[in-house]
Design a protein around this motif. Sequence first.
Motif, PDB file in Angstrom:
ATOM      1  N   GLN A  49       0.805  -1.126   0.194  1.00  0.00           N
ATOM      2  CA  GLN A  49      -0.061  -0.454   0.018  1.00  0.00           C
ATOM      3  C   GLN A  49       0.869   1.256   0.139  1.00  0.00           C
ATOM      4  OE1 GLN A  49      -3.602   0.129   0.408  1.00  0.00           O
ATOM      5  NE2 GLN A  49      -3.470  -1.580  -0.618  1.00  0.00           N
ATOM      6  N   SER A  94       3.877   1.772  -1.524  1.00  0.00           N
ATOM      7  CA  SER A  94       4.467   1.548  -2.578  1.00  0.00           C
ATOM      8  C   SER A  94       3.098   1.745  -3.150  1.00  0.00           C
ATOM      9  CB  SER A  94       5.117  -0.096  -3.307  1.00  0.00           C
ATOM     10  OG  SER A  94       5.804  -0.372  -2.815  1.00  0.00           O
ATOM     11  N   ALA A  95       2.289   1.798  -3.416  1.00  0.00           N
ATOM     12  CA  ALA A  95       0.863   2.011  -4.840  1.00  0.00           C
ATOM     13  C   ALA A  95       0.731   3.909  -4.301  1.00  0.00           C
ATOM     14  CB  ALA A  95      -0.128   1.695  -4.088  1.00  0.00           C
ATOM     15  N   ALA A  96       0.754   3.983  -3.540  1.00  0.00           N
ATOM     16  CA  ALA A  96      -0.035   5.443  -3.029  1.00  0.00           C
ATOM     17  C   ALA A  96       2.043   6.203  -3.464  1.00  0.00           C
ATOM     18  CB  ALA A  96       0.367   5.672  -1.752  1.00  0.00           C
ATOM     19  N   LEU A  97       3.178   5.416  -3.036  1.00  0.00           N
ATOM     20  CA  LEU A  97       4.438   6.900  -3.235  1.00  0.00           C
ATOM     21  C   LEU A  97       4.626   6.675  -4.959  1.00  0.00           C
ATOM     22  CD1 LEU A  97       6.798   5.071  -0.918  1.00  0.00           C
ATOM     23  CD2 LEU A  97       5.752   7.091  -0.838  1.00  0.00           C
ATOM     24  N   CYS A 155       2.007   7.106  -7.670  1.00  0.00           N
ATOM     25  CA  CYS A 155       0.669   6.977  -8.108  1.00  0.00           C
ATOM     26  C   CYS A 155       1.271   9.254  -7.594  1.00  0.00           C
ATOM     27  CB  CYS A 155      -0.529   6.731  -6.616  1.00  0.00           C
ATOM     28  SG  CYS A 155      -0.842   5.967  -7.431  1.00  0.00           S
ATOM     29  N   GLY A 156       3.049   9.086  -6.517  1.00  0.00           N
ATOM     30  CA  GLY A 156       3.506  10.578  -6.767  1.00  0.00           C
ATOM     31  C   GLY A 156       2.919  11.182  -5.211  1.00  0.00           C
ATOM     32  N   LEU A 157       2.224  10.409  -4.367  1.00  0.00           N
ATOM     33  CA  LEU A 157       1.919  10.893  -3.069  1.00  0.00           C
ATOM     34  C   LEU A 157       3.120  11.108  -2.401  1.00  0.00           C
ATOM     35  CD1 LEU A 157      -0.450   9.908  -3.936  1.00  0.00           C
ATOM     36  CD2 LEU A 157      -1.247   9.607  -1.700  1.00  0.00           C
ATOM     37  N   THR A 158       3.661  11.656  -1.084  1.00  0.00           N
ATOM     38  CA  THR A 158       4.717  11.903  -0.496  1.00  0.00           C
ATOM     39  C   THR A 158       4.300  11.249   0.832  1.00  0.00           C
ATOM     40  OG1 THR A 158       3.621  13.423   0.946  1.00  0.00           O
ATOM     41  CG2 THR A 158       4.699  14.583  -0.546  1.00  0.00           C
ATOM     42  N   GLN A 212       1.734  12.451   2.841  1.00  0.00           N
ATOM     43  CA  GLN A 212       0.443  12.072   2.436  1.00  0.00           C
ATOM     44  C   GLN A 212       0.150  10.182   1.976  1.00  0.00           C
ATOM     45  OE1 GLN A 212       1.309  14.196  -1.620  1.00  0.00           O
ATOM     46  NE2 GLN A 212       0.133  15.843  -0.890  1.00  0.00           N
ATOM     47  N   TYR A 216      -3.688   9.397   4.109  1.00  0.00           N
ATOM     48  CA  TYR A 216      -5.026   8.997   3.669  1.00  0.00           C
ATOM     49  C   TYR A 216      -4.931   7.348   3.119  1.00  0.00           C
ATOM     50  CZ  TYR A 216      -4.766  14.129   1.758  1.00  0.00           C
ATOM     51  OH  TYR A 216      -5.279  15.361   2.274  1.00  0.00           O
ATOM     52  N   VAL A 217      -3.509   7.018   3.283  1.00  0.00           N
ATOM     53  CA  VAL A 217      -3.600   5.344   2.751  1.00  0.00           C
ATOM     54  C   VAL A 217      -3.887   4.955   3.746  1.00  0.00           C
ATOM     55  CG1 VAL A 217      -3.097   3.878   1.637  1.00  0.00           C
ATOM     56  CG2 VAL A 217      -3.264   6.260   0.465  1.00  0.00           C
ATOM     57  N   PRO A 273      -6.327   5.609   7.932  1.00  0.00           N
ATOM     58  CA  PRO A 273      -7.406   5.174   7.668  1.00  0.00           C
ATOM     59  C   PRO A 273      -7.310   3.663   7.600  1.00  0.00           C
ATOM     60  CG  PRO A 273      -6.857   7.256   6.539  1.00  0.00           C
ATOM     61  CD  PRO A 273      -4.714   6.535   6.734  1.00  0.00           C
ATOM     62  N   GLN A 274      -6.266   2.838   7.270  1.00  0.00           N
ATOM     63  CA  GLN A 274      -6.671   1.583   7.230  1.00  0.00           C
ATOM     64  C   GLN A 274      -6.099   1.299   8.819  1.00  0.00           C
ATOM     65  OE1 GLN A 274      -5.613  -1.073   3.929  1.00  0.00           O
ATOM     66  NE2 GLN A 274      -4.638   1.202   2.379  1.00  0.00           N
ATOM     67  N   ARG A 298      -8.644   1.889  11.042  1.00  0.00           N
ATOM     68  CA  ARG A 298      -9.923   0.170  11.112  1.00  0.00           C
ATOM     69  C   ARG A 298      -9.835  -1.016  11.590  1.00  0.00           C
ATOM     70  NH1 ARG A 298     -10.825   4.176   7.226  1.00  0.00           N
ATOM     71  NH2 ARG A 298     -13.449   4.387   6.754  1.00  0.00           N
ATOM     72  N   ARG A 348       9.208  12.028  -6.430  1.00  0.00           N
ATOM     73  CA  ARG A 348       7.638  12.767  -6.614  1.00  0.00           C
ATOM     74  C   ARG A 348       7.836  13.299  -8.520  1.00  0.00           C
ATOM     75  NH1 ARG A 348       5.442  16.707  -3.023  1.00  0.00           N
ATOM     76  NH2 ARG A 348       3.291  15.468  -4.213  1.00  0.00           N
ATOM     77  N   ARG A 385       7.685  10.086 -10.427  1.00  0.00           N
ATOM     78  CA  ARG A 385       7.045   9.270 -10.628  1.00  0.00           C
ATOM     79  C   ARG A 385       4.917   9.653 -11.447  1.00  0.00           C
ATOM     80  NH1 ARG A 385       8.475   8.278  -4.180  1.00  0.00           N
ATOM     81  NH2 ARG A 385       9.623   6.860  -4.446  1.00  0.00           N
ATOM     82  N   PHE A 423       0.163  -3.293 -10.277  1.00  0.00           N
ATOM     83  CA  PHE A 423       1.480  -4.050  -8.954  1.00  0.00           C
ATOM     84  C   PHE A 423       0.916  -5.181  -8.923  1.00  0.00           C
ATOM     85  CE2 PHE A 423       1.446  -0.135  -7.102  1.00  0.00           C
ATOM     86  CZ  PHE A 423       3.454   0.525  -7.096  1.00  0.00           C
ATOM     87  N   GLU A 437      -3.027  -3.639  -5.561  1.00  0.00           N
ATOM     88  CA  GLU A 437      -2.906  -2.662  -4.055  1.00  0.00           C
ATOM     89  C   GLU A 437      -4.183  -1.058  -3.936  1.00  0.00           C
ATOM     90  OE1 GLU A 437      -0.772  -3.442  -1.776  1.00  0.00           O
ATOM     91  OE2 GLU A 437       0.522  -4.910  -2.531  1.00  0.00           O
ATOM     92  N   TYR A 482      -6.594   1.031  -2.883  1.00  0.00           N
ATOM     93  CA  TYR A 482      -6.765   1.157  -1.492  1.00  0.00           C
ATOM     94  C   TYR A 482      -9.045   1.018  -0.860  1.00  0.00           C
ATOM     95  CZ  TYR A 482      -3.657   4.636  -3.236  1.00  0.00           C
ATOM     96  OH  TYR A 482      -2.492   5.682  -4.227  1.00  0.00           O
ATOM     97  N   HIS A 508     -10.008   0.987   1.854  1.00  0.00           N
ATOM     98  CA  HIS A 508     -11.171   1.589   2.501  1.00  0.00           C
ATOM     99  C   HIS A 508     -11.589   2.546   2.119  1.00  0.00           C
ATOM    100  CE1 HIS A 508      -7.246   3.661   2.576  1.00  0.00           C
ATOM    101  NE2 HIS A 508      -7.373   4.668   2.630  1.00  0.00           N
ATOM    102  N   VAL A 529      -2.280  14.577  -5.610  1.00  0.00           N
ATOM    103  CA  VAL A 529      -0.898  15.574  -6.427  1.00  0.00           C
ATOM    104  C   VAL A 529      -0.372  16.142  -7.143  1.00  0.00           C
ATOM    105  CG1 VAL A 529       0.966  14.074  -7.833  1.00  0.00           C
ATOM    106  CG2 VAL A 529       0.430  12.985  -5.382  1.00  0.00           C
ATOM    107  N   LEU A 544      -3.150   9.663 -13.892  1.00  0.00           N
ATOM    108  CA  LEU A 544      -2.131  11.128 -13.917  1.00  0.00           C
ATOM    109  C   LEU A 544      -1.173  11.613 -14.614  1.00  0.00           C
ATOM    110  CD1 LEU A 544      -0.312   9.688 -10.419  1.00  0.00           C
ATOM    111  CD2 LEU A 544      -2.601  11.347 -10.414  1.00  0.00           C
TER     112      LEU A 544
END
Lengths: 234, 244
Positions: free
Chosen positions: A133, A135-138, A140-143, A146, A150-151, A154-155, A158, B73, B76, B83, B87, B89, B91, B105, B153
């Motif tokens: 998760q 890796s997937a967020a990174l 996509c360009g998230l810091t 972030q 966001y990822v 929250p998980q 839960r 970034r 990316r 993947f 992967e 999300y 939630h 982003v 993106l």
Amino acid sequence: MNYAWDWGLVLREPYAGWLIAGVAWTLALSAAGWALALILALPVALLRVLGSPAIRWLAGFYVSVFRNIPLILQMFVWFFVVPELMPRDLGLWVKRDMPQPEFTTAVVALGMYTSGRLAELFRSGIDAVPRGQVSAALACGLTRAQAYQYVILPQAFRIILAPLTSEFLSIVKNSSIALTIGVVELTAESRQIEDMTFHGFEAFGAATLIYVVIAFGLDRMAARLRPSALAVRT
Amino acid sequence: MIVFERVDKCYGDKPVLREVSLTVRQGEVVVICGPSGSGKSTLIKCVNALEPFQSGTIRIGEAVLGRGSLDARALRRRVGMVFQHFELYPHLDVMENLCLAQRTVLGRSRPAAEERASALLDRVGLRDKRSAMPAQLSGGQQQRIAIARALALDPEVMLFDEPTSALDPEMVNEVLDVMTGLAREGMTMMVVTHEMGFARRVADRVVFMEDGAIVEDCATDVFFGDPGTLSQRAQRFLSKVLPH
């Protein structure tokens, strides 16, 4: 057994008023301690996961100290020892002038103790989110921040919701230890009724019932939050 | 478009990439295959800086990885990735999965992000799933959503890390169809896969890796049409993965 039962006693003044005051202190202690624990636990958990090795060790040390020393001992240390270690004026202020010194000290002790437990719980929740998760967020360009905001968090939240409820119930029960430093919360009030009337069965019976009702109510509240949050977990 | 120059990577003293040099031109589709543990996934994860490497350089357009600092970034944003285990999300619902990175982003407004997401849902054939949760979708559907999420993106390059190997067999084709469509439109793609049928139909080139090194790098019709020219190791691999 030759014992004159008098259950009506706990509903009569002044004893009913004492119990109500005790409940108020118990709830105030628990709520304030919980707030302090939450504020401290999240950064400690994040440092344990994301910090440099030295920072991770320090955060782990924090958890070990506050989680592993008996709460009653921590109460005594905060109340009797810490003020003596402070600069003289500050120590005097803590002992003499600080508003509600017993209550304030108890909130700190209870909050720190619980923060160690919560930090460990948060960390286990973060660790339970699959590595992919992040890796997937990174990807996509998230810091990293972030990604956690966001990822991951929250998980993690839960995942730990059920044990988090247990912790909240624990802090209500643990708040009774504050009586050892003079906070007259529910358990202390029931003891006082016993002292005054020799009706220990009724006094402690009433306190027991009140703890059960509080715990049951909190558990119901948490249970109403849970399904919506858990339904989405794969 | 993407140029690897003598890239070395190791975990401790175990080398995982050995002097990898490779060029992927704009619009080219390169399939990377090889036995497990040969460094295929590591290779493509170096392209979007998910995996650091010790020496050599990777050039992606005008950005160069491996020479001093680089804004990972920014890189990316231009490189989408899909993947093995989707992967998504779990939630967030499908629409939120597609919008999160667009909003955080790229800073797109919600309406703009949702418009782009809707167009991509149409394209992967899942328009009616916009408010579904990932857990309610089949593996094939989840992977198509994951492709849409990467495309949202507007990347210049797409990386696929074994995109069908976690799928039930009957769902493989729906994912490969989306990838084939993407290739036909001229997307630059690096695909780690064991789907040799896809490689034969879609790839411009096939790269065969073993023990972290590139053993074969040749045009698709040579790889499949003239196996006699390949190394022993690649021939043995092919005889195992090709249908008999």
